[in-house]
Structure formats: C-alpha cells, structure tokens
Enzyme design. Structure first.
Site, short mmCIF file in Angstrom:
data_model
loop_
_atom_site.label_atom_id
_atom_site.label_comp_id
_atom_site.label_asym_id
_atom_site.label_seq_id
_atom_site.Cartn_x
_atom_site.Cartn_y
_atom_site.Cartn_z
N CYS A 274 2.24 -3.98 -5.42
CA CYS A 274 2.84 -5.03 -4.58
C CYS A 274 2.19 -5.11 -3.21
CB CYS A 274 4.35 -4.76 -4.42
SG CYS A 274 4.75 -3.21 -3.59
N LYS A 275 1.45 -4.09 -2.81
CA LYS A 275 0.87 -4.04 -1.46
C LYS A 275 -0.28 -5.02 -1.27
CE LYS A 275 3.51 -0.63 0.01
NZ LYS A 275 4.45 -0.76 1.12
#
Length: 453
Positions: free
Chosen positions: A43-44
């Site tokens: 998700c980063k």
C-alpha cells in the site's frame, strides 16, 4: 493499444476480495483490500509517489536530488520506483529487525541501505529516525521524506484508497480495519469514508510494544508500553502527525505470535500470500467480531506481500525458534525432540567440582546428572554450587559426591507433560528421559517453559 507509460501509472485500483473460510464465524460480509497488487507490492506505493510529487511541486525535491527516508521497507520500495522513473538517488535507513528480503529488494532497485539498531530510543543518535535526519543534513541536494509527519501520506489515501473502497462496496462499507504504523492509510481512508457516511466505524490494529491503543483510550503517552516487538510495519514508539486519533473509533492489539500464525492461515485458507501486518489485521478483525452484524460490510486492508517474509513467517525454523508453530506437545518425547541429538552431559562422583563448573560453562547448562559405575546417583545445579561456594571458598577442589543433591527422576518417552511438570520444582531442577538401550536425555525447566503456547 492499452499500456502504462511507466510503472508508476499502475499504482492503485487494487482488488477487493471476499474472505470465506478464515472469517466463517463472523456474521457479516468481510472484504479484503489486497494492496500487494500495487507494483511495489504494498500500500505504500500510493503515498510514496504522492510525497515525491508534492515535494517536486513545492521545490523541496530538486532535479538530480537524493531522497532520504527511514523505512520498514515498503515505503522504501515505493520511493525506489519513483526515484528510478524520475531520476533521483535514494538512501533508505532501515532497522535490523526488518526481513533480509526487504533489504535485498531495496538494494536490487538501486537504493543505498543503511541499517540501524531496533532497540534504541527514537531520539538516540543511532535510531533510524535520528540517522535519517542526520544524513539529510549532511547530503547535498537531498530531501528527507519523513513519512510519519508528512501529511501527503494521509492525502494520498484520502484521494485514492478511500474512494476505491467506497466505489468497490457501492457505498455499503460499514467498518474499515487496518494496521496502524505511520497512520497515513487509516487517517486518509477514515477522512474520506466518514465524509461520505459519519456512521462508518474505523478500527486500528496495534501491536504489543506500541503506544497507540492506550493513547487513544486515555490520552496518555505511556513509555512503559514501549518495548521491542517482532511484527513489522505497524505500531510505533512515537505519535506520528499522520495518525488522526479523532477519526479512529478504537484500537485492538494483536500479539506477535497471532500475527505470524494468522499470516500463514491467510495463505493456507484463502490463498492470500500476505505479510505479517496483514496477519495482525485479520486477527484484529476476528477479535472485533462482536462489533459486526449480518447487514454489515467489513473491509480489512492487507498491506503487503508475503514474499518479503519468506525467511521469517514462512520459515518453520524461524517460527519454531520463537514458539509460534502450533506443534502439539503432550508427552516427554515432544519436549526433547528439538535437541534429542545432543549428548547427555554428565559428571562422575569422584570428579572435582571445578570439572562440573567447566562443563556447565562450556555447554551453557545449569544442571548436570551425577553418575558412578552403577548409574545415576545424584545431581548438581548452579544453585547447589553457589551455596557450596558461599560456605566454602575451596569447594572447587572437592569431589562432586560431597556437594551433589538427589538424582533426577527418570520418566519414559510417553510420560504426559503434566506429570513431567509436577516433577520439576525448587528442590528438583530437571527430569531424565529413558530413551532405551541405556541412553538418557534431560528435560529442564527451560524446556517446560518453551512448551507453553
């Protein structure tokens, strides 16, 4: 033709997947937002690109510059993709508890990796916070990202992840659950979803050794809550600006062991090969099951891929060393199976006390059976020897028979663990196991403690 102009254009629009077996006892529809479909496998990627683009826009990041960031690995990967496409250098500062896979991957995509110790205070000059700041001050034309306090982190999830969840659930989402580290994901998603429907509940998953849960519930930053933990990517010993506690309805804490066990369960029961923080997230969701009703739509976010934890969570030896494997231990044989190949260390009645001490030191053990020509006749342990030394400073030159205690009890391989445990007490520090053919092995208090799940 349909194609992306570069890898950065493939970030986002990750799938929503219904969970089935692992959530079978929950009376609600449970959906997983699977973020390892991003190109950097976490998700980063979303917030890394947003932080870079915002820094470019306001001049903090200049052409040919060096990006510097402290990371648990995933943000570093997202920054690496942006740096490659946009032509920047990257220095990632990472703690020594992160998986080797993460470090190797960062190096593979061109990042310089600086490793710092985990068990130091945030303001310690050796901490990865302090080292990141110092490198940024010393490196010409550099930009320190600071994902913890850089609010572009939250904004990325407000602009992307939140709207995707809303659209994918047709606006029917009732609960959002996610592990909390920097706070950007939970705060950005929460802000968007609560603007759409203030009744949506937002739950953060914390880990033991982190301050979030107690701070949310009491407003107290309790340094006694801070201690080392194994789970990567969630929990903090600081309060990042990206954690908006006003938007979070509550926290639940998950142990390192449960995080590891449930990460494996997700792979085996749902075919989702995710990282350890995802194990925390699903276990946290299960702990909150009483919060959900039959008409609810619960969304849990899975942060990253299991490929970054192959040497840890998906390695039986690593799991077993930490007592995370659910091996059933019911009898004496189970207690010794990990070291049954090691020879039994003994001492003879006429040997000197100094010989026993040397043997304890060499083998790093605390007790030794004593034998003579007839078999086991006594025992010595470090407590006996210490008391003997206090009474007589010349004890090292005395024969063992003068200081030894009673012989250790002997049990069979099939003796239940409960019976073995009862035999170990303050007067008796170990039990011997009869292996047959005149061979024996030893069970200590340490073996009993290690068997506790």
């Amino acid at each position: 033709m349909k194609y992306a102009n570069n890898i950065l254009e493939t970030i986002g629009n990750t799938p929503m997947v219904k969970l089935n077996k692992i959530t079978s006892e929950i009376d609600a529809l449970v959906l997983a937002k699977v973020e390892y479909f991003n190109p950097g496998h976490s998700c980063k990627d979303r917030m890394a690109l947003k932080m870079v683009e915002d820094a470019e826009a306001d001049g903090r990041l200049k052409p040919g510059g060096t990006i510097i960031e402290g990371t648990s690995g995933n943000t570093g990967m997202g920054l690496a993709l942006a740096a490659i496409v946009k032509g920047y250098k990257l220095i990632c500062v990472i703690t020594d508890k992160q998986s080797k896979e993460k470090m190797d991957i960062l190096r593979a995509v061109g990042a310089k990796v600086v490793i710092c110790p985990t068990d130091v205070e945030p303001n310690d000059p050796r901490s990865y916070y302090s080292v990141s700041k110092r490198l940024a001050e010393e490196t010409p034309n550099s930009w320190y990202v600071n994902q913890y306090d850089n609010l572009s982190n939250t904004q990325a999830n407000y602009e992307q992840t939140g709207p995707e969840i809303w659209e994918q659930t047709d606006g029917k989402v009732t609960h959002f659950i996610v592990g909390v580290g920097t706070g950007g994901t939970i705060s950005g998603v929460a802000k968007f979803l609560k603007e759409k429907n203030p009744n949506i509940k937002i739950w953060g998953v914390d880990t033991y050794g982190s301050v979030f849960k107690k701070y949310k519930e009491t407003g107290i930053f309790d340094e006694n809550e801070v201690y080392s933990y194994v789970t990567e990517g969630i929990g903090e010993d600081i309060l990042p600006q990206n954690v908006n506690f006003d938007l979070i309805d509550g926290f639940t804490k998950v142990t390192d062991k449960d995080a590891a066990v449930y990460t494996r369960k997700l792979a085996l029961e749902e075919g989702l090969f995710v990282g350890m923080s995802s194990g925390s997230a699903i276990k946290g969701l299960l702990q909150l099951k009483d919060e959900f009703g039959p008409d609810d739509v619960v969304v849990v976010l899975f942060h990253d891929s299991g490929s970054r934890y192959v040497g840890k969570i998906f390695n039986d030896d690593w799991m077993r060393d930490r007592g995370y494997l659910e091996d059933e231990i019911t009898k004496a044989e189970d207690l010794i199976k990990e070291h049954i190949d090691k020879p039994l260390v003994v001492v003879r009645t006429e040997e000197l006390v100094s010989h026993a001490i040397d043997r304890m030191r060499k083998h790093k053990i605390s007790q030794i059976p004593v034998i003579d020509v007839n078999g086991f006749v006594g025992s010595v342990d470090e407590t006996d020897l210490f008391q003997s030394y206090v009474a007589d400073k010349n004890v090292a030159d005395k024969p063992i028979r003068e200081v030894m205690g009673a012989a250790f009890p002997i049990v069979k391989l099939g003796t239940p663990v409960e019976e073995v445990s009862k035999l170990i007490n303050k007067d008796n520090q170990a039990v011997l196991v009869d292996l047959g053919n005149g061979k024996h092995h030893i069970i200590t208090k340490h073996d009993i403690i290690n068997s506790i799940k």
